[in-house]
Design a protein around this motif. Structure first.
Motif, PDB file in Angstrom:
ATOM      1  N   TYR A 242       3.633  12.576   9.433  1.00  0.00           N
ATOM      2  CA  TYR A 242       2.300  12.572   8.823  1.00  0.00           C
ATOM      3  C   TYR A 242       2.338  11.826   7.486  1.00  0.00           C
ATOM      4  CZ  TYR A 242       4.557  16.488   6.469  1.00  0.00           C
ATOM      5  OH  TYR A 242       5.450  17.271   5.780  1.00  0.00           O
ATOM      6  N   ILE A 243       1.160  11.537   6.988  1.00  0.00           N
ATOM      7  CA  ILE A 243       1.075  10.826   5.710  1.00  0.00           C
ATOM      8  C   ILE A 243       1.282  11.827   4.568  1.00  0.00           C
ATOM      9  CG2 ILE A 243      -1.423  11.030   5.529  1.00  0.00           C
ATOM     10  CD1 ILE A 243      -1.378   8.120   4.414  1.00  0.00           C
ATOM     11  N   LYS A 244       2.111  11.428   3.616  1.00  0.00           N
ATOM     12  CA  LYS A 244       2.435  12.303   2.488  1.00  0.00           C
ATOM     13  C   LYS A 244       1.457  12.050   1.331  1.00  0.00           C
ATOM     14  CE  LYS A 244       6.601  10.642   2.494  1.00  0.00           C
ATOM     15  NZ  LYS A 244       7.392  10.032   3.471  1.00  0.00           N
ATOM     16  N   ALA A 245       1.419  13.002   0.412  1.00  0.00           N
ATOM     17  CA  ALA A 245       0.558  12.864  -0.764  1.00  0.00           C
ATOM     18  C   ALA A 245       0.954  11.630  -1.572  1.00  0.00           C
ATOM     19  CB  ALA A 245       0.639  14.119  -1.623  1.00  0.00           C
ATOM     20  N   LEU A 246       2.242  11.372  -1.660  1.00  0.00           N
ATOM     21  CA  LEU A 246       2.716  10.199  -2.387  1.00  0.00           C
ATOM     22  C   LEU A 246       2.216   8.911  -1.738  1.00  0.00           C
ATOM     23  CD1 LEU A 246       4.474   9.070  -4.669  1.00  0.00           C
ATOM     24  CD2 LEU A 246       6.403   9.135  -3.087  1.00  0.00           C
ATOM     25  N   ASP A 247       2.199   8.877  -0.410  1.00  0.00           N
ATOM     26  CA  ASP A 247       1.686   7.705   0.303  1.00  0.00           C
ATOM     27  C   ASP A 247       0.218   7.466  -0.040  1.00  0.00           C
ATOM     28  OD1 ASP A 247       4.164   7.546   1.530  1.00  0.00           O
ATOM     29  OD2 ASP A 247       3.495   8.562   3.362  1.00  0.00           O
ATOM     30  N   VAL A 248      -0.569   8.519  -0.037  1.00  0.00           N
ATOM     31  CA  VAL A 248      -1.993   8.401  -0.347  1.00  0.00           C
ATOM     32  C   VAL A 248      -2.184   7.863  -1.764  1.00  0.00           C
ATOM     33  CG1 VAL A 248      -4.139   9.698  -0.693  1.00  0.00           C
ATOM     34  CG2 VAL A 248      -2.683  10.210   1.265  1.00  0.00           C
ATOM     35  N   PHE A 249      -1.434   8.412  -2.715  1.00  0.00           N
ATOM     36  CA  PHE A 249      -1.580   7.986  -4.107  1.00  0.00           C
ATOM     37  C   PHE A 249      -1.152   6.530  -4.292  1.00  0.00           C
ATOM     38  CE2 PHE A 249      -0.522   7.596  -8.578  1.00  0.00           C
ATOM     39  CZ  PHE A 249      -1.635   8.180  -9.170  1.00  0.00           C
ATOM     40  N   MET A 250      -0.033   6.147  -3.723  1.00  0.00           N
ATOM     41  CA  MET A 250       0.458   4.779  -3.891  1.00  0.00           C
ATOM     42  C   MET A 250      -0.459   3.754  -3.204  1.00  0.00           C
ATOM     43  SD  MET A 250       3.023   5.003  -5.869  1.00  0.00           S
ATOM     44  CE  MET A 250       3.880   3.473  -5.758  1.00  0.00           C
ATOM     45  N   ILE A 251      -0.911   4.071  -2.012  1.00  0.00           N
ATOM     46  CA  ILE A 251      -1.802   3.151  -1.299  1.00  0.00           C
ATOM     47  C   ILE A 251      -3.119   3.002  -2.056  1.00  0.00           C
ATOM     48  CG2 ILE A 251      -3.184   2.871   0.803  1.00  0.00           C
ATOM     49  CD1 ILE A 251      -0.755   4.080   2.322  1.00  0.00           C
ATOM     50  N   THR A 252      -3.641   4.099  -2.575  1.00  0.00           N
ATOM     51  CA  THR A 252      -4.876   4.034  -3.350  1.00  0.00           C
ATOM     52  C   THR A 252      -4.677   3.217  -4.620  1.00  0.00           C
ATOM     53  OG1 THR A 252      -5.531   6.187  -2.482  1.00  0.00           O
ATOM     54  CG2 THR A 252      -6.700   5.408  -4.422  1.00  0.00           C
ATOM     55  N   SER A 253      -3.556   3.384  -5.278  1.00  0.00           N
ATOM     56  CA  SER A 253      -3.268   2.603  -6.483  1.00  0.00           C
ATOM     57  C   SER A 253      -3.198   1.114  -6.162  1.00  0.00           C
ATOM     58  CB  SER A 253      -1.955   3.057  -7.111  1.00  0.00           C
ATOM     59  OG  SER A 253      -2.050   4.387  -7.543  1.00  0.00           O
ATOM     60  N   ILE A 254      -2.559   0.772  -5.057  1.00  0.00           N
ATOM     61  CA  ILE A 254      -2.479  -0.631  -4.637  1.00  0.00           C
ATOM     62  C   ILE A 254      -3.873  -1.171  -4.322  1.00  0.00           C
ATOM     63  CG2 ILE A 254      -1.647  -2.164  -2.802  1.00  0.00           C
ATOM     64  CD1 ILE A 254       0.942  -0.449  -2.786  1.00  0.00           C
ATOM     65  N   ILE A 255      -4.711  -0.347  -3.704  1.00  0.00           N
ATOM     66  CA  ILE A 255      -6.078  -0.771  -3.395  1.00  0.00           C
ATOM     67  C   ILE A 255      -6.853  -1.051  -4.679  1.00  0.00           C
ATOM     68  CG2 ILE A 255      -8.297   0.054  -2.477  1.00  0.00           C
ATOM     69  CD1 ILE A 255      -6.657   1.386  -0.213  1.00  0.00           C
ATOM     70  N   PHE A 256      -6.693  -0.208  -5.695  1.00  0.00           N
ATOM     71  CA  PHE A 256      -7.392  -0.437  -6.961  1.00  0.00           C
ATOM     72  C   PHE A 256      -6.941  -1.738  -7.618  1.00  0.00           C
ATOM     73  CE2 PHE A 256      -8.862   3.950  -6.818  1.00  0.00           C
ATOM     74  CZ  PHE A 256     -10.137   3.808  -7.342  1.00  0.00           C
ATOM     75  N   VAL A 257      -5.662  -2.027  -7.582  1.00  0.00           N
ATOM     76  CA  VAL A 257      -5.176  -3.289  -8.150  1.00  0.00           C
ATOM     77  C   VAL A 257      -5.721  -4.460  -7.340  1.00  0.00           C
ATOM     78  CG1 VAL A 257      -3.138  -4.671  -8.689  1.00  0.00           C
ATOM     79  CG2 VAL A 257      -3.109  -2.212  -9.086  1.00  0.00           C
ATOM     80  N   PHE A 258      -5.746  -4.310  -6.026  1.00  0.00           N
ATOM     81  CA  PHE A 258      -6.287  -5.360  -5.173  1.00  0.00           C
ATOM     82  C   PHE A 258      -7.767  -5.588  -5.477  1.00  0.00           C
ATOM     83  CE2 PHE A 258      -8.315  -6.793  -1.224  1.00  0.00           C
ATOM     84  CZ  PHE A 258      -7.647  -7.995  -1.059  1.00  0.00           C
ATOM     85  N   LEU A 259      -8.517  -4.514  -5.728  1.00  0.00           N
ATOM     86  CA  LEU A 259      -9.933  -4.662  -6.070  1.00  0.00           C
ATOM     87  C   LEU A 259     -10.107  -5.400  -7.399  1.00  0.00           C
ATOM     88  CD1 LEU A 259     -11.387  -1.195  -4.991  1.00  0.00           C
ATOM     89  CD2 LEU A 259     -11.753  -3.423  -3.903  1.00  0.00           C
ATOM     90  N   THR A 260      -9.207  -5.158  -8.336  1.00  0.00           N
ATOM     91  CA  THR A 260      -9.246  -5.887  -9.603  1.00  0.00           C
ATOM     92  C   THR A 260      -9.013  -7.371  -9.360  1.00  0.00           C
ATOM     93  OG1 THR A 260      -8.442  -3.952 -10.784  1.00  0.00           O
ATOM     94  CG2 THR A 260      -8.192  -6.063 -11.892  1.00  0.00           C
ATOM     95  N   LEU A 261      -8.054  -7.675  -8.510  1.00  0.00           N
ATOM     96  CA  LEU A 261      -7.779  -9.070  -8.165  1.00  0.00           C
ATOM     97  C   LEU A 261      -8.957  -9.686  -7.413  1.00  0.00           C
ATOM     98  CD1 LEU A 261      -5.450 -11.032  -8.596  1.00  0.00           C
ATOM     99  CD2 LEU A 261      -4.526 -10.327  -6.417  1.00  0.00           C
ATOM    100  N   LEU A 262      -9.592  -8.901  -6.564  1.00  0.00           N
ATOM    101  CA  LEU A 262     -10.758  -9.367  -5.822  1.00  0.00           C
ATOM    102  C   LEU A 262     -11.926  -9.673  -6.766  1.00  0.00           C
ATOM    103  CD1 LEU A 262     -11.499  -9.795  -2.831  1.00  0.00           C
ATOM    104  CD2 LEU A 262     -12.479  -7.513  -2.867  1.00  0.00           C
ATOM    105  N   GLU A 263     -12.107  -8.841  -7.786  1.00  0.00           N
ATOM    106  CA  GLU A 263     -13.162  -9.083  -8.778  1.00  0.00           C
ATOM    107  C   GLU A 263     -12.911 -10.406  -9.482  1.00  0.00           C
ATOM    108  OE1 GLU A 263     -14.724  -8.929 -12.975  1.00  0.00           O
ATOM    109  OE2 GLU A 263     -12.642  -8.804 -12.369  1.00  0.00           O
ATOM    110  N   TYR A 264     -11.669 -10.670  -9.828  1.00  0.00           N
ATOM    111  CA  TYR A 264     -11.352 -11.926 -10.499  1.00  0.00           C
ATOM    112  C   TYR A 264     -11.530 -13.114  -9.556  1.00  0.00           C
ATOM    113  CZ  TYR A 264      -9.245 -15.314 -13.552  1.00  0.00           C
ATOM    114  OH  TYR A 264      -9.038 -16.418 -14.338  1.00  0.00           O
ATOM    115  N   THR A 265     -11.198 -12.942  -8.299  1.00  0.00           N
ATOM    116  CA  THR A 265     -11.419 -13.998  -7.311  1.00  0.00           C
ATOM    117  C   THR A 265     -12.903 -14.329  -7.214  1.00  0.00           C
ATOM    118  OG1 THR A 265      -9.505 -13.243  -6.064  1.00  0.00           O
ATOM    119  CG2 THR A 265     -11.063 -14.639  -4.891  1.00  0.00           C
ATOM    120  N   PHE A 266     -13.726 -13.294  -7.273  1.00  0.00           N
ATOM    121  CA  PHE A 266     -15.175 -13.499  -7.264  1.00  0.00           C
ATOM    122  C   PHE A 266     -15.612 -14.333  -8.469  1.00  0.00           C
ATOM    123  CE2 PHE A 266     -19.347 -11.965  -8.756  1.00  0.00           C
ATOM    124  CZ  PHE A 266     -20.128 -12.364  -7.685  1.00  0.00           C
ATOM    125  N   LEU A 267     -15.064 -14.008  -9.652  1.00  0.00           N
ATOM    126  CA  LEU A 267     -15.412 -14.776 -10.855  1.00  0.00           C
ATOM    127  C   LEU A 267     -14.935 -16.221 -10.751  1.00  0.00           C
ATOM    128  CD1 LEU A 267     -14.763 -12.278 -13.786  1.00  0.00           C
ATOM    129  CD2 LEU A 267     -16.930 -12.902 -12.712  1.00  0.00           C
TER     130      LEU A 267
END
Length: 134
Positions: free
Chosen positions: A43-68
């Motif tokens: 099963y997915i661990k709490a650490l997996d959820v936290f790390m994947i979410t953190s990576i998604i937030f960084v990716f969204l930051t990069l996506l915002e800059y790509t938009f600019l």
């Protein structure tokens, strides 16, 4: 750390990209190390959820800059076309903002929205996983 990139002006491409990419690489390395050093479960661990979410937030930051950057490219194309057809050289959007004002407005929103979403995630994540007992 990727949110620090919002403090870097949009025209400083290497500075922003380096911050975001370094953060993604660091998180990926940490995630990989954490997965190999923890027991394998089905099963997915709490650490997996936290790390994947953190990576998604960084990716969204990069996506915002790509938009600019995409907006900048369109701005430069429009400016080149207008320069050929008229003397008006300044790019304006529908609200009458220049490109720099537009980027600053988007960055100001992102500076508020991204941390707020991350805090909201943590307000759900920590009580949920802290309350679970095996």
């Amino acid at each position: 750390m990727s949110w620090f990139s919002f403090a870097v002006p949009p025209l400083v491409v290497p500075g922003r990209v380096v911050l975001c990419v370094t953060t993604i690489l660091t998180l990926t390395s940490m995630f990989s190390t954490a997965r190999t050093s923890t027991p394998q479960v089905s099963y997915i661990k709490a650490l997996d959820v936290f790390m994947i979410t953190s990576i998604i937030f960084v990716f969204l930051t990069l996506l915002e800059y790509t938009f600019l950057l995409r907006k900048r490219r369109l701005h430069l194309l429009e400016a080149a076309i207008k320069e050929r057809t008229s003397n008006r050289r300044r790019w304006m959007n529908r609200k009458g903002e220049s490109y720099e004002e537009y980027c600053a407005r988007i960055d100001r929103r992102a500076v508020i929205i991204m941390p707020a979403l991350f805090v909201a995630f943590n307000l759900v994540y920590w009580p949920y996983y802290a309350g679970q007992r095996n």
